[in-house]
Enzyme design. Structure first.
Site, PDB file in Angstrom:
ATOM      1  N   ALA A 235      33.443  46.330  70.759  1.00 12.20           N
ATOM      2  CA  ALA A 235      32.097  45.778  70.642  1.00 12.20           C
ATOM      3  C   ALA A 235      31.040  46.758  71.155  1.00 12.20           C
ATOM      4  O   ALA A 235      31.347  47.827  71.690  1.00 12.20           O
ATOM      5  CB  ALA A 235      32.019  44.453  71.390  1.00 12.20           C
ATOM      6  N   HIS A 236      29.776  46.347  71.015  1.00 12.81           N
ATOM      7  CA  HIS A 236      28.676  47.250  71.362  1.00 12.81           C
ATOM      8  C   HIS A 236      28.653  47.592  72.849  1.00 12.81           C
ATOM      9  O   HIS A 236      28.942  46.775  73.709  1.00 12.81           O
ATOM     10  CB  HIS A 236      27.321  46.683  70.925  1.00 12.81           C
ATOM     11  CG  HIS A 236      26.983  45.336  71.460  1.00 12.81           C
ATOM     12  ND1 HIS A 236      25.877  44.635  71.049  1.00 12.81           N
ATOM     13  CD2 HIS A 236      27.584  44.527  72.371  1.00 12.81           C
ATOM     14  CE1 HIS A 236      25.808  43.482  71.677  1.00 12.81           C
ATOM     15  NE2 HIS A 236      26.844  43.398  72.483  1.00 12.81           N
ATOM     16  N   ASN A 237      28.344  48.869  73.098  1.00 14.42           N
ATOM     17  CA  ASN A 237      28.180  49.419  74.439  1.00 14.42           C
ATOM     18  C   ASN A 237      29.460  49.485  75.257  1.00 14.42           C
ATOM     19  O   ASN A 237      29.428  49.714  76.464  1.00 14.42           O
ATOM     20  CB  ASN A 237      27.104  48.664  75.223  1.00 14.42           C
ATOM     21  CG  ASN A 237      25.731  48.786  74.588  1.00 14.42           C
ATOM     22  OD1 ASN A 237      25.235  47.844  73.984  1.00 14.42           O
ATOM     23  ND2 ASN A 237      25.141  49.966  74.665  1.00 14.42           N
TER      24      ASN A 237
END
EC number: 2.3.1.191
Length: 347
Positions: A235-237
């Site tokens: 997922a993001h980051n």
């Protein structure tokens, strides 16, 4: 190649004729007289004596008991990994841009790179030396693919993805898709623009249909030497440290940080916004719900049982709360008796 050439390439001790021609690799059970095999797992030792292999990669102790030809090495599985590349039949792409590919005028493509049929390379992208871009790949605006990279057919890189050297990405992988970011306004989800990118280090491998989402603000980052199996969700980051490996179907929620030299087995799930330190092993299907600060092995869930036994265990689990309350009551009564008091009428 001859046994002598293979021994020299591996720095192995040769037991057998140097001139014997080896044409390929196979298992102990299936190998023929011109093929090389290996013994890495002790449970396959039972197949060694009857193997028809032309030669076998063996540890010294196994080679002493083996009547056939052998290449004696400290780690047969590692030696097999090295030798496998010499017999890999994967086609080599020719340098150049296929006539059906669409390459932006301001994209930079090294002369030694290969751009396959119907691939798209958008504005500002940079493709390094000896890169192979397979058929139907999409390389978004301002992406960078470092030298020696290999993208199988149908890989998608969204805009602003930076990939290091010698990275392998398998078919169907999507790098830089928009992360799952929404704000709730009175029951209605409002999309948050994902304005970060993805940065991937050197010598990374990414499996079939794996997704690495772009960052919401800063980049999602994958360190050097990371190995990702098929159908993984990053997922993001998320931040992944160097030389960490993950088996199929791992799912990692947003903004989680994973250290170096970690191993996540198949189906592991991690909640968001937690930290995993270096040198952690997580067994299959484990759900990680909090940070891990000490190196070691971790598991959750219950092991497989026959169905009837599992149903009994599940029934016991539902009774745990009541059992705990009853145990507390018994402990209080024992304390009363041992301190000189009298049991209640209920006792």
């Amino acid at each position: 190649m001859t046994l002598g050439q293979l021994a020299e390439a591996l720095g192995a001790t040769l037991k057998g004729p140097e001139a014997l021609q080896i044409t390929g690799l196979a298992t102990l059970q299936e190998a023929g007289p011109t093929q090389l095999s290996f013994l890495a797992n002790p449970q396959y030792r039972k197949y060694l004596d009857n193997s028809q292999a032309g030669a076998v990669l063996l540890k010294a102790a196994d080679a002493e008991r083996f009547a056939g030809n052998a290449l004696v090495v400290a780690d047969p599985y590692l030696a097999y990994a090295r030798i496998s590349h010499l017999f890999d039949p994967k086609p080599k792409a020719e340098a150049g841009i296929h006539p059906s590919a669409v390459v932006a005028e301001d994209a930079q493509v090294d002369a030694s790179a290969s751009i396959g049929p119907f691939a798209v390379v958008e504005s500002g992208a940079r493709i390094g030396a000896n890169v192979s871009i397979g058929a139907h790949c999409f390389i978004g605006a301002r992406c960078v693919v470092g030298e020696g990279g290999w993208l199988a057919p149908r890989v998608t890189l969204y805009h602003d993805v930076t990939i290091g050297k010698r990275v392998v990405i398998q078919s169907g992988a999507v790098i830089g898709g928009e992360g799952f970011g929404f704000a709730n306004e009175k029951g209605i989800w409002r999309k948050i623009a994902q304005i970060g990118g993805v940065t991937i280090g050197d010598d990374v491998e990414i499996g079939v249909n794996t997704a690495v989402d772009r960052g919401a603000l800063s980049d999602t980052r994958i360190g050097d030497g990371v190995k990702l199996d098929n159908q993984i969700q990053i997922a993001h980051n998320v931040q992944i440290g160097d030389h960490t490996a993950m088996a199929a179907c791992v799912g990692i929620s947003g903004s989680t940080r994973i250290g170096k030299h970690c191993m996540l087995a198949g189906g592991v799930g991690l909640v968001g916004h937690i930290d995993i330190c270096d040198n952690v092993f997580v067994s299959g299907m484990t759900m990680v719900t909090r940070s891990i600060t000490e190196p070691g092995s971790y598991s959750s869930g219950t092991a497989m049982q026959p169905l009837a036994d599992w149903r009994k265990s599940a029934a016991r689990i539902r009774q745990l709360d009541d059992m705990a309350k009853r145990l507390q009551q018994l402990e209080k009564r024992v304390d009363t008796v041992t301190s000189g008091g009298l049991p209640t009428s209920e006792g």
